[in-house]
Design an enzyme around this catalytic site. Structure first.
Site, PDB file in Angstrom:
ATOM      1  N   ASN A   1      -7.940   8.073  -6.128  1.00 20.05           N
ATOM      2  CA  ASN A   1      -7.779   6.891  -5.304  1.00 20.05           C
ATOM      3  C   ASN A   1      -9.419   6.309  -5.157  1.00 20.05           C
ATOM      4  O   ASN A   1      -9.569   5.093  -5.813  1.00 20.05           O
ATOM      5  CB  ASN A   1      -6.766   7.268  -4.256  1.00 20.05           C
ATOM      6  CG  ASN A   1      -5.291   8.275  -4.576  1.00 20.05           C
ATOM      7  OD1 ASN A   1      -5.114   6.357  -4.461  1.00 20.05           O
ATOM      8  ND2 ASN A   1      -5.571   8.495  -4.411  1.00 20.05           N
TER       9      ASN A   1
ATOM     10  N   HIS B   1      -0.388   8.062   1.532  1.00 14.50           N
ATOM     11  CA  HIS B   1       0.156   9.007   1.256  1.00 14.50           C
ATOM     12  C   HIS B   1       1.293   8.871   0.300  1.00 14.50           C
ATOM     13  O   HIS B   1       2.373   8.165   0.156  1.00 14.50           O
ATOM     14  CB  HIS B   1       1.489   9.367   2.690  1.00 14.50           C
ATOM     15  CG  HIS B   1       2.372  10.844   3.088  1.00 14.50           C
ATOM     16  ND1 HIS B   1       1.089  11.969   2.897  1.00 14.50           N
ATOM     17  CD2 HIS B   1       3.115  11.065   2.765  1.00 14.50           C
ATOM     18  CE1 HIS B   1       1.671  12.853   2.571  1.00 14.50           C
ATOM     19  NE2 HIS B   1       3.811  12.184   2.452  1.00 14.50           N
TER      20      HIS B   1
ATOM     21  N   ASN C   1      -4.089   5.179   5.294  1.00 17.10           N
ATOM     22  CA  ASN C   1      -4.488   6.236   4.355  1.00 17.10           C
ATOM     23  C   ASN C   1      -3.339   5.822   3.643  1.00 17.10           C
ATOM     24  O   ASN C   1      -2.740   5.199   3.707  1.00 17.10           O
ATOM     25  CB  ASN C   1      -3.663   7.183   5.799  1.00 17.10           C
ATOM     26  CG  ASN C   1      -3.997   8.787   4.950  1.00 17.10           C
ATOM     27  OD1 ASN C   1      -4.558   9.214   4.319  1.00 17.10           O
ATOM     28  ND2 ASN C   1      -2.481   8.889   5.306  1.00 17.10           N
TER      29      ASN C   1
END
Ligand code: GRF
Length: 204
Positions: free
Chosen positions: A18, A113, A111
């Site tokens: 990422n 997920h 964030n």
């Protein structure tokens, strides 16, 4: 002018695919920002090597060197401030981020997920989704708060889990989506297009 660009601090623990996607989308100008520092809580994280290859400061902070989680998080905050970071991006950072950091960067910590929150939070979002037998999986990008995988949701993208799909294929598709939607959400953040209203995030 490089100096007027937003500065990102990226928190990592692992391989950093990422991070790589974010680096590339900063370098090609899609995200109007650059990565000022990458911080890892794992010494062996390949993400640190990726940062170095792109001449980005790479800092390892060892939890074991600090007596408490508060002190450890204070150190993370110090490094982020030292590099004059505007936004904090958790990219496979496998530790709860302390309030010290969240308070220093209110509504500026993201964030990602690898599941459709609020389903399947935790460390094994991909496996948990696949093994549960749900027909749809996906990825969530959200603002971070003091709980794991909990803050207001910015973007989600889903994929169908077909009967003949293997776990490996599913995992690959999830990662492909991550590498696409995380830069997209970061761009929205940096461009000031995200408005938080309670649990909802409006894209303006
Ligand atoms: C990603 O699947 C992320 O969603 C999860 O951990 C993984 C990190 O992968 N939290 P990488 O280090 O970015 O390759």
């Amino acid at each position: 002018m490089a100096d007027s660009k937003a500065r990102l601090g990226v928190l990592v623990s692992g391989s950093g695919t990422n991070l790589q996607a974010i680096i590339e989308r900063c370098e090609d100008g899609y995200i109007d920002a650059y990565i000022a520092v990458v911080i890892s809580n794992k010494k062996e994280a390949y993400a640190l090597e990726r940062a170095k290859k792109h001449n980005i400061a790479a800092v390892y902070i060892d939890r074991k060197s600090y007596q408490s989680s508060i002190e450890f998080n204070r150190k993370i905050k110090e490094v982020l401030l030292e590099y004059q970071v505007d936004y904090v991006i958790m990219a496979g950072y496998m530790q709860l981020l302390g309030l010290e950091v969240l308070k220093a960067f209110p509504n500026k910590v993201l964030n990602i997920h690898p599941a459709l929150l609020p389903s399947f939070p935790g460390e094994h979002g991909i496996e948990d989704t696949f093994n549960y037998g749900v027909k749809i999986g996906g990825v969530t990008v959200h603002f971070a708060d003091e709980e794991y995988d909990n803050g207001p949701i910015i973007l989600q993208e889903s994929i169908e889990i077909k009967d003949d799909m293997t776990m490996e294929q599913f995992e690959q598709e999830i990662h492909d989506i991550e590498h696409k939607i995380y830069p997209k959400a970061i761009k929205m953040l940096v461009d000031n297009r995200l408005k938080i209203e309670g649990r909802k995030v409006k894209i303006i």
